[in-house]
Design an enzyme around this catalytic site. Sequence first.
Site, mmCIF file in Angstrom:
data_model
loop_
_atom_site.group_PDB
_atom_site.id
_atom_site.type_symbol
_atom_site.label_atom_id
_atom_site.label_comp_id
_atom_site.label_asym_id
_atom_site.label_seq_id
_atom_site.Cartn_x
_atom_site.Cartn_y
_atom_site.Cartn_z
ATOM 1 N N GLY A 11 24.280 42.685 41.399
ATOM 2 C CA GLY A 11 23.454 43.312 40.365
ATOM 3 C C GLY A 11 23.431 42.406 39.146
ATOM 4 N N GLY A 22 55.277 40.349 36.977
ATOM 5 C CA GLY A 22 54.594 41.591 36.595
ATOM 6 C C GLY A 22 54.473 42.505 37.799
ATOM 7 N N ILE A 61 52.117 42.878 40.215
ATOM 8 C CA ILE A 61 51.769 42.305 41.532
ATOM 9 C C ILE A 61 52.939 41.484 42.072
ATOM 10 C CG2 ILE A 61 50.248 40.684 42.754
ATOM 11 C CD1 ILE A 61 47.988 41.541 40.934
ATOM 12 N N GLY A 102 48.461 37.906 35.730
ATOM 13 C CA GLY A 102 47.489 38.736 35.029
ATOM 14 C C GLY A 102 46.093 38.562 35.592
ATOM 15 N N ARG A 103 45.159 39.348 35.069
ATOM 16 C CA ARG A 103 43.786 39.325 35.571
ATOM 17 C C ARG A 103 42.802 39.171 34.412
ATOM 18 N NH1 ARG A 103 43.216 40.612 40.774
ATOM 19 N NH2 ARG A 103 41.142 41.528 40.529
ATOM 20 N N ASP A 113 38.271 47.661 34.418
ATOM 21 C CA ASP A 113 38.945 46.387 34.133
ATOM 22 C C ASP A 113 38.099 45.446 33.283
ATOM 23 O OD1 ASP A 113 41.016 47.269 35.719
ATOM 24 O OD2 ASP A 113 41.004 45.541 37.073
ATOM 25 N N ALA A 138 43.419 51.580 38.165
ATOM 26 C CA ALA A 138 42.322 52.253 38.857
ATOM 27 C C ALA A 138 42.039 53.627 38.241
ATOM 28 C CB ALA A 138 42.670 52.395 40.336
ATOM 29 N N HIS A 182 64.325 74.133 44.658
ATOM 30 C CA HIS A 182 65.582 73.515 45.058
ATOM 31 C C HIS A 182 65.653 73.427 46.568
ATOM 32 C CE1 HIS A 182 69.804 72.444 45.083
ATOM 33 N NE2 HIS A 182 69.975 73.348 46.047
HETATM 34 P P1 FAD Z 1 37.056 46.612 40.555
HETATM 35 O O1 FAD Z 1 37.885 47.465 41.414
HETATM 36 O O2 FAD Z 1 37.430 45.190 40.401
HETATM 37 O O3 FAD Z 1 35.585 46.715 41.142
HETATM 38 C C1 FAD Z 1 34.531 45.954 40.671
HETATM 39 C C2 FAD Z 1 33.474 45.865 41.763
HETATM 40 O O4 FAD Z 1 32.291 45.345 41.200
HETATM 41 C C3 FAD Z 1 33.848 44.944 42.916
HETATM 42 O O5 FAD Z 1 33.545 45.566 44.133
HETATM 43 C C4 FAD Z 1 32.949 43.728 42.707
HETATM 44 O O6 FAD Z 1 32.585 43.089 43.911
HETATM 45 C C5 FAD Z 1 31.739 44.395 42.081
HETATM 46 N N1 FAD Z 1 30.918 43.491 41.276
HETATM 47 C C6 FAD Z 1 31.311 42.684 40.260
HETATM 48 N N2 FAD Z 1 30.233 42.076 39.709
HETATM 49 C C7 FAD Z 1 29.157 42.517 40.393
HETATM 50 C C8 FAD Z 1 27.773 42.273 40.289
HETATM 51 N N3 FAD Z 1 27.274 41.480 39.349
HETATM 52 N N4 FAD Z 1 26.943 42.887 41.164
HETATM 53 C C9 FAD Z 1 27.437 43.722 42.112
HETATM 54 N N5 FAD Z 1 28.740 44.009 42.242
HETATM 55 C C10 FAD Z 1 29.582 43.412 41.398
HETATM 56 N N6 FAD Z 1 45.793 49.907 39.895
HETATM 57 C C11 FAD Z 1 46.372 51.108 39.997
HETATM 58 O O7 FAD Z 1 46.037 52.015 39.218
HETATM 59 N N7 FAD Z 1 47.332 51.365 40.942
HETATM 60 C C12 FAD Z 1 47.730 50.417 41.810
HETATM 61 O O8 FAD Z 1 48.585 50.672 42.656
HETATM 62 C C13 FAD Z 1 47.149 49.140 41.723
HETATM 63 N N8 FAD Z 1 47.514 48.166 42.575
HETATM 64 C C14 FAD Z 1 46.917 46.946 42.487
HETATM 65 C C15 FAD Z 1 47.348 45.942 43.345
HETATM 66 C C16 FAD Z 1 46.778 44.695 43.282
HETATM 67 C C17 FAD Z 1 47.234 43.624 44.229
HETATM 68 C C18 FAD Z 1 45.743 44.440 42.334
HETATM 69 C C19 FAD Z 1 45.064 43.109 42.273
HETATM 70 C C20 FAD Z 1 45.309 45.419 41.475
HETATM 71 C C21 FAD Z 1 45.912 46.684 41.533
HETATM 72 N N9 FAD Z 1 45.553 47.704 40.653
HETATM 73 C C22 FAD Z 1 46.155 48.922 40.737
HETATM 74 C C23 FAD Z 1 44.507 47.509 39.639
HETATM 75 C C24 FAD Z 1 43.178 48.104 40.138
HETATM 76 O O9 FAD Z 1 42.833 47.496 41.356
HETATM 77 C C25 FAD Z 1 42.079 47.888 39.102
HETATM 78 O O10 FAD Z 1 42.498 48.376 37.844
HETATM 79 C C26 FAD Z 1 40.816 48.605 39.518
HETATM 80 O O11 FAD Z 1 40.360 48.149 40.765
HETATM 81 C C27 FAD Z 1 39.720 48.421 38.473
HETATM 82 O O12 FAD Z 1 38.580 49.095 38.882
HETATM 83 P P2 FAD Z 1 37.122 48.620 38.441
HETATM 84 O O13 FAD Z 1 36.179 49.604 39.047
HETATM 85 O O14 FAD Z 1 37.091 48.421 36.984
HETATM 86 O O15 FAD Z 1 36.914 47.187 39.075
HETATM 87 P P1 NAI Z 2 50.927 41.455 34.898
HETATM 88 O O1 NAI Z 2 50.286 41.384 33.582
HETATM 89 O O2 NAI Z 2 51.495 42.736 35.377
HETATM 90 O O3 NAI Z 2 52.117 40.395 34.962
HETATM 91 C C1 NAI Z 2 51.913 39.030 34.768
HETATM 92 C C2 NAI Z 2 53.251 38.375 34.500
HETATM 93 O O4 NAI Z 2 53.058 36.977 34.550
HETATM 94 C C3 NAI Z 2 53.808 38.712 33.126
HETATM 95 O O5 NAI Z 2 55.163 39.093 33.237
HETATM 96 C C4 NAI Z 2 53.619 37.425 32.349
HETATM 97 O O6 NAI Z 2 54.591 37.230 31.338
HETATM 98 C C5 NAI Z 2 53.742 36.392 33.452
HETATM 99 N N1 NAI Z 2 53.090 35.133 33.161
HETATM 100 C C6 NAI Z 2 51.882 34.923 32.596
HETATM 101 N N2 NAI Z 2 51.600 33.623 32.521
HETATM 102 C C7 NAI Z 2 52.649 32.961 33.067
HETATM 103 C C8 NAI Z 2 52.943 31.587 33.293
HETATM 104 N N3 NAI Z 2 52.092 30.634 32.963
HETATM 105 N N4 NAI Z 2 54.125 31.279 33.878
HETATM 106 C C9 NAI Z 2 55.003 32.252 34.244
HETATM 107 N N5 NAI Z 2 54.771 33.564 34.046
HETATM 108 C C10 NAI Z 2 53.604 33.919 33.477
HETATM 109 O O7 NAI Z 2 49.841 40.877 35.916
HETATM 110 P P2 NAI Z 2 49.724 40.918 37.506
HETATM 111 O O8 NAI Z 2 51.028 41.180 38.153
HETATM 112 O O9 NAI Z 2 48.960 39.699 37.859
HETATM 113 O O10 NAI Z 2 48.822 42.179 37.734
HETATM 114 C C11 NAI Z 2 47.561 42.273 37.082
HETATM 115 C C12 NAI Z 2 47.259 43.683 36.745
HETATM 116 O O11 NAI Z 2 46.888 44.403 37.914
HETATM 117 C C13 NAI Z 2 48.438 44.475 36.180
HETATM 118 O O12 NAI Z 2 48.608 44.256 34.811
HETATM 119 C C14 NAI Z 2 48.009 45.872 36.440
HETATM 120 O O13 NAI Z 2 47.122 46.269 35.437
HETATM 121 C C15 NAI Z 2 47.259 45.752 37.756
HETATM 122 N N6 NAI Z 2 48.141 46.160 38.856
HETATM 123 C C16 NAI Z 2 48.600 47.436 38.877
HETATM 124 C C17 NAI Z 2 49.439 47.864 39.861
HETATM 125 C C18 NAI Z 2 49.960 49.241 39.830
HETATM 126 O O14 NAI Z 2 49.447 50.043 39.065
HETATM 127 N N7 NAI Z 2 50.972 49.582 40.624
HETATM 128 C C19 NAI Z 2 49.857 46.978 40.960
HETATM 129 C C20 NAI Z 2 49.345 45.641 40.815
HETATM 130 C C21 NAI Z 2 48.497 45.281 39.810
#
Ligand code: FAD
Ligand code: NAI
Length: 473
Positions: free
Chosen positions: A123, A190, A192, A279-280, A320, A328, A452
């Site tokens: 999109g 962090g 992940i 981070g992301r 995000d 999420a 309990h």
């Molecule tokens: P996204 O889920 O990133 O969705 C965006 C969508 O938009 C994608 O499908 C992408 O393809 C699409 N898109 C982008 N640009 C375009 C475009 N121009 N046209 C069409 N489509 C497009 N959060 C939790 O709360 N609990 C967890 O346990 C958790 N675990 C995680 C584990 C990992 C390994 C990672 C990486 C993240 C995790 N998160 C978790 C974070 C969570 O995945 C995100 O916060 C969440 O997906 C954000 O939702 P969103 O809808 O903003 O974006």
């Molecule tokens: P994060 O922000 O949780 O952790 C990143 C870590 O990398 C931090 O501790 C930071 O200090 C460290 N870091 C950054 N730059 C560095 C460098 N150059 N060298 C060494 N360390 C460095 O990010 P992560 O784990 O990538 O996850 C991204 C996001 O995805 C989370 O912040 C969270 O929002 C979401 N997520 C949520 C989950 C859940 O809800 N259970 C599970 C996984 C991801």
Amino acid sequence: MSTKQFDVVVIGGGPGGYIAAIRAAQLGFNTACIDEWKNDKGGPAPGGTCTNVGCIPSKALLQSSEHFEHANHHFADHGISADNIKMDVAKMIGRKDMVVKQNNDGILYLFKKNKVSFFHGRGSFVAAKDGLYEIKAGEEVILAKHVILATGSNARQLPGAPFDEENILSNDGALRIGAVPKKLGVIGSGVIGLEMGSVWRRLGAEVTVLEGLPTFLGAVDESVAKEAAKLFKKQGLKIELGVKIGEVKSAKDGVTVAYTDAKGAAQTLAVDKLIISIGRVPNTIGLNPEAVGLKLDERGAIEVDGDCKTNLPNVWAVGDVVRGPMLAHKAEEEGVAVAERIAGQHGHVNFNTIPWVIYTSPEIAWVGRTEQQLKADGVEYKAGQFPFLANGRARALGDTNGFVKFLADAKTDEILGVHIIGPMASELISEAVVAMEFKASAEDIARICHAHPSLSEATKEAALAVDKRTLNF
Ligand code: FAD
Ligand code: NAI
């Protein structure tokens, strides 16, 4: 053929976008959702990062690896003996892929059920004219009165170490490693890093996590972070804090990471695979924001106000790709709130009661402020803590690590934060979220009857501990 026109067009079908689309359709809007994610056959795979390479697949692998760990290390305590326990990694990954597909299909079904028109493809903004937005949706061009942007985020790259998803892995590659690596490196301790590090450690990898900051889990309540560090170390997860990453070299047989340790000494880590989880970053690739003058901030996030309104009329952004925690459920809440605001209702997201969960073992979950935040804010508070070691259900489960901790206002007793490390913390935290949403006091929870034996009795006891009157400790 005339151009299709919609009341609401959502770009992005992750938890922010698909939920916004469903809620908009429920409210009677003619709604479309555009998402470009492809499955391995090139077909649509809505659900975004969360469904495809995030929340869902990571939890599937955490579950499989936890079963393996239990079979190897804990079944014997229950009198169960099992020889020759093996892990079929391909089967585990296949199961994870099936769970993902069930969720993709579920979203497509929900779109049909709610009469949301789905476009598979990218999109991007074409132009704004006559109060409408022209949007390219895959191969078609459609018109929208309101636009909700939910384009998510991507893994942050470490300069000089691009993801090849073979040796240097983002969350994507980390979720489909084909065989247990002997040595796994993780940069970033962090969420992940800890979740994926736990998966592969349980399956037998020697895991070393390199963290840039001198403190472990700085956003988590200090006592929980301390307990977590102790338990993860006991499990065999090596975590080095305060490192400075140098050159990362990838070769056929593995990756070497040069780094300076906390004492300033030069070190090298040689591993078979390296996960980079530092981070992301917000994603607006392909959205073509320039075409309509959509404003981004210095981080590349779409600039929004407290109501998720962008600088453009009738254009909103959630999840995000905007400020706030990348979770999420935060994305979903914003999606619902925006759809309701478009309908003239008063959508609301309470950022103070968004729960966090880290799905390690034990799980870590919290809501509200940490003890260090309350101190920094100069708030007078009382703390109460109860260990799972003193909880009957936890003993019966054989899972007694950790505790529940309450922080309440010293004068009013209002709950200001709840921090849990222990079994099923992800489920237990919702009681605290409800309590805080209703501005409950610690005494409110302490006076409520909890079943309990249940883990939730530890929550009640921690609330009692605020008034120094636990019954079982
Ligand atoms: P996204 O889920 O990133 O969705 C965006 C969508 O938009 C994608 O499908 C992408 O393809 C699409 N898109 C982008 N640009 C375009 C475009 N121009 N046209 C069409 N489509 C497009 N959060 C939790 O709360 N609990 C967890 O346990 C958790 N675990 C995680 C584990 C990992 C390994 C990672 C990486 C993240 C995790 N998160 C978790 C974070 C969570 O995945 C995100 O916060 C969440 O997906 C954000 O939702 P969103 O809808 O903003 O974006
Ligand atoms: P994060 O922000 O949780 O952790 C990143 C870590 O990398 C931090 O501790 C930071 O200090 C460290 N870091 C950054 N730059 C560095 C460098 N150059 N060298 C060494 N360390 C460095 O990010 P992560 O784990 O990538 O996850 C991204 C996001 O995805 C989370 O912040 C969270 O929002 C979401 N997520 C949520 C989950 C859940 O809800 N259970 C599970 C996984 C991801």
